[in-house]
Write a protein that holds these residues in place. Structure first.
Motif, PDB file in Angstrom:
ATOM      1  N   GLN A  27       0.868  -1.176   0.000  1.00 53.86           N
ATOM      2  CA  GLN A  27       0.000   0.000   0.000  1.00 53.86           C
ATOM      3  C   GLN A  27       0.903   1.223   0.000  1.00 53.86           C
ATOM      4  OE1 GLN A  27      -1.909   0.864   3.686  1.00 53.86           O
ATOM      5  NE2 GLN A  27      -3.060   2.559   2.841  1.00 53.86           N
ATOM      6  N   ARG A  34      -3.236  -0.930  -4.856  1.00 45.55           N
ATOM      7  CA  ARG A  34      -2.145  -1.664  -4.217  1.00 45.55           C
ATOM      8  C   ARG A  34      -1.291  -2.340  -5.288  1.00 45.55           C
ATOM      9  NH1 ARG A  34      -4.650   0.839  -0.273  1.00 45.55           N
ATOM     10  NH2 ARG A  34      -5.791  -0.388   1.224  1.00 45.55           N
ATOM     11  N   PRO A  54      -8.126  -2.237  -3.512  1.00 42.47           N
ATOM     12  CA  PRO A  54      -8.104  -2.765  -2.145  1.00 42.47           C
ATOM     13  C   PRO A  54      -9.260  -3.738  -1.917  1.00 42.47           C
ATOM     14  CG  PRO A  54      -8.840  -0.470  -2.160  1.00 42.47           C
ATOM     15  CD  PRO A  54      -8.431  -0.802  -3.557  1.00 42.47           C
TER      16      PRO A  54
END
Length: 149
Positions: A27, A34, A54
């Motif tokens: 992250q 991500r 995410p």
């Protein structure tokens, strides 16, 4: 996946995490997206590197991996790694290069790395511009009044 990955390697050393984790999710600062790095290999498939959205739980990510990589068992090590800074700082720290190095001489994996990096850098630039100009994620607290010159 029952073993705690922190017992296998030093979670405070990002180089070791990158070198040891089968699946790593990075992250970056304030980006929603991500970096997913799945280093598992088989005779049919090499590493899998993508920019992903995410998810709510690690179990949801494991379910995704089962879909995306059906020939693989669940990873033995899955690490979520929050990088507090910008993508460029991750690159400058030599961490992205370590991900590329783990891909070995697999040309498809290396191309996936370059594609993911390009996308992350663009997302990061867009985020920074939104922070400066104001955008959907950012707004100004104070605006110059019309009478100021």
């Amino acid at each position: 996946m029952s073993e705690d990955p922190s017992e296998r390697f030093d979670m405070d050393d990002p180089r070791e995490v990158i070198a040891e984790a089968e699946v790593l999710v990075v992250q970056f600062g304030w980006l929603a997206e991500r970096l997913l790095v799945d280093q598992r290999r088989s005779d049919e498939a090499g590493p899998y590197i993508r920019v992903v959205q995410p998810v709510r739980t690690p179990q949801e990510r494991i379910r995704q991996l089962r879909e995306w990589r059906p020939g693989f068992n669940d990873p033995e090590t899955y690490v979520f790694f929050p990088w507090p800074g910008r993508v460029e700082a991750f690159v400058e720290a030599g961490l992205f290069e370590r991900i590329v190095d783990r891909c070995g001489d697999d040309p498809e994996a290396r191309a996936d790395c370059e594609s993911a990096l390009s996308k992350l850098l663009q997302l990061d630039r867009d985020d920074l511009l939104q922070a400066i100009r104001g955008g959907e994620k950012y707004h100004t607290l104070y605006e110059r009044s019309g009478s100021d010159s």
